[in-house]
Design an enzyme around this catalytic site. Structure first.
Site, short mmCIF file in Angstrom:
data_model
loop_
_atom_site.label_atom_id
_atom_site.label_comp_id
_atom_site.label_asym_id
_atom_site.label_seq_id
_atom_site.Cartn_x
_atom_site.Cartn_y
_atom_site.Cartn_z
CE LYS A 57 7.50 5.11 6.86
NZ LYS A 57 8.16 4.13 5.99
CB THR A 58 7.12 2.36 10.77
OG1 THR A 58 6.80 1.16 10.35
CG2 THR A 58 7.77 2.52 12.20
CG LEU A 75 11.76 4.64 10.04
CD1 LEU A 75 12.19 4.80 11.46
CD2 LEU A 75 10.17 4.20 9.86
CB CYS A 88 13.61 0.45 9.96
SG CYS A 88 13.99 1.49 8.91
CE LYS A 112 7.24 -5.98 7.69
NZ LYS A 112 6.86 -4.69 7.03
CB ILE A 118 10.80 -11.01 5.58
CG1 ILE A 118 10.50 -10.93 3.98
CG2 ILE A 118 10.84 -12.53 6.10
CD1 ILE A 118 11.57 -11.16 3.28
CG ASN A 119 10.90 -4.54 7.22
OD1 ASN A 119 11.17 -4.07 6.02
ND2 ASN A 119 11.00 -3.94 8.38
N GLY A 179 5.88 -10.20 1.66
CA GLY A 179 7.24 -10.19 0.63
C GLY A 179 6.93 -10.75 -0.80
N GLY A 180 6.72 -10.08 -1.80
CA GLY A 180 6.79 -10.51 -3.03
C GLY A 180 5.37 -11.01 -3.61
N GLY A 182 3.55 -4.92 -0.35
CA GLY A 182 4.17 -3.79 -0.35
C GLY A 182 4.13 -3.17 -2.00
#
Ligand code: DHB
Length: 311
Positions: free
Chosen positions: A44-45, A72, A130, A164, A192-193, A249-250, A271
């Site tokens: 985790k960030t 966060l 973020c 990121k 991507i984020n 992503g996705g 994710g």
């Protein structure tokens, strides 16, 4: 035929990882990722100090993905740095990833100085995207600030560093950001984020579904895949070959992973689907990728990676 990947001096059983933020907050979750079929995993960030994050509800599964405004929440850099240093000692053959972000410019430098001064030798993912901190714009949408920050970081940081990025939506932005990134000895770009500050509405209640920021939050899942693939493809066409690309992503299926590799990704992160399905998703998705490779007659990922054809 296999799905092994050779990258950053390591051989991984698959190219699949978690996306930072999902299933990677605690030691228990991280150990579950380590025991899964993921080829690697990321923490985790982390910020310098532990954080509670935003008010709940702050994550919501929607029919085509997710919306979140976590803010966060994390256990602090020492927790994740100690975890990865311990794994590095016990499992030197693994590739390790640590995600970090500062709450401001000075903290970004301070946290990377801490990583630099530590025994950790794995990958560090510098999160410049973020979208969920009230009052704080995403760094990587400010091109001058990004260049200034990376210039300062590479003045002292000598370990492998990735960034990121948030999604970009204009070819001029890909050109400009790639020109900046190519100035630095980056190990990789993760694109991507989540697509920042979307809004999902519960029509029955006539209200938003998450509490922070009036319901605005980062969008993940099926909604974002075409945008993410475009970002991976656009950066693959513009970045120097030493900068690898992680595609995020996705991703729901092995077919999605195949598409990311066609666009030039070297690894992919999952994710929203990991959040919904848990770590067993990695085995299923990798089996689906193998079935596609089998049907197409590919022995290795390298045979089709980056080979997307134009019409
Ligand atoms: C959070 C969300 C992000 O998309 C990110 O990159 C970092 C943190 C969060 O809200 O916790």
């Amino acid at each position: 035929m296999d799905t092994t990947i050779e990258i950053f001096g390591h051989k991984l059983a698959s190219g699949l990882m978690n996306a930072s933020g999902v299933h990677c907050m605690t030691l228990e979750e991280l150990d579950q990722l380590a025991d899964s079929q993921a080829g690697a995993f990321i923490t985790k960030t982390a910020t310098l100090a532990p954080r509670q994050g935003n008010e709940e509800p702050r994550y919501f599964d929607t029919p085509l993905g997710s919306i979140n405004s976590m803010g966060l929440p994390n256990l602090g850099i020492d927790y994740y740095l100690d975890y990865q240093i311990d794994r590095q000692r016990r499992f030197p053959e693994e590739l390790h990833f640590l995600s970090v972000a500062g709450m401001n410019y000075a903290e970004n430098l301070a946290i990377l100085k801490k990583v630099q001064a530590s025994e950790y030798t794995g990958m560090t993912e510098f999160n410049l995207s973020c979208p969920n901190l009230p009052g704080k714009p995403q760094i990587a949408y400010d091109f001058e600030l990004t260049e200034q920050l990376l210039t300062e970081v590479f003045g002292f940081f000598t370990k492998p560093l990735g960034v990121k990025l948030p999604p970009y939506f204009d070819l001029a932005h890909f050109d400009d950001m790639a020109t900046i990134l190519n100035k630095f000895p980056l190990a990789y770009v993760n694109s991507i984020n989540s697509i920042g500050n979307g809004l999902y509405i519960d029509v029955e209640q006539e209200e938003v579904v998450i509490r922070p920021k009036g319901g605005f939050g980062g969008i993940g899942g099926e909604y974002v895949k075409p945008t993410a693939l475009a970002n991976v493809r656009a950066f693959a066409q513009r970045l120097k070959p030493e900068i690898k690309i992680i595609g995020t992503g996705g991703i729901l299926t092995g077919k999605d992973v195949f598409e990311y590799f066609l666009c030039g990704a070297s690894l992919v992160q999952i994710g929203t689907q990991l959040h919904q399905e848990g770590p067993k998703a990695f085995e299923r998705i990798n089996q689906e990728l193998l079935a596609i490779m089998n049907a197409k007659g590919y022995q290795t990922i390298e045979e089709f990676r980056g080979k997307l054809k134009e019409k």
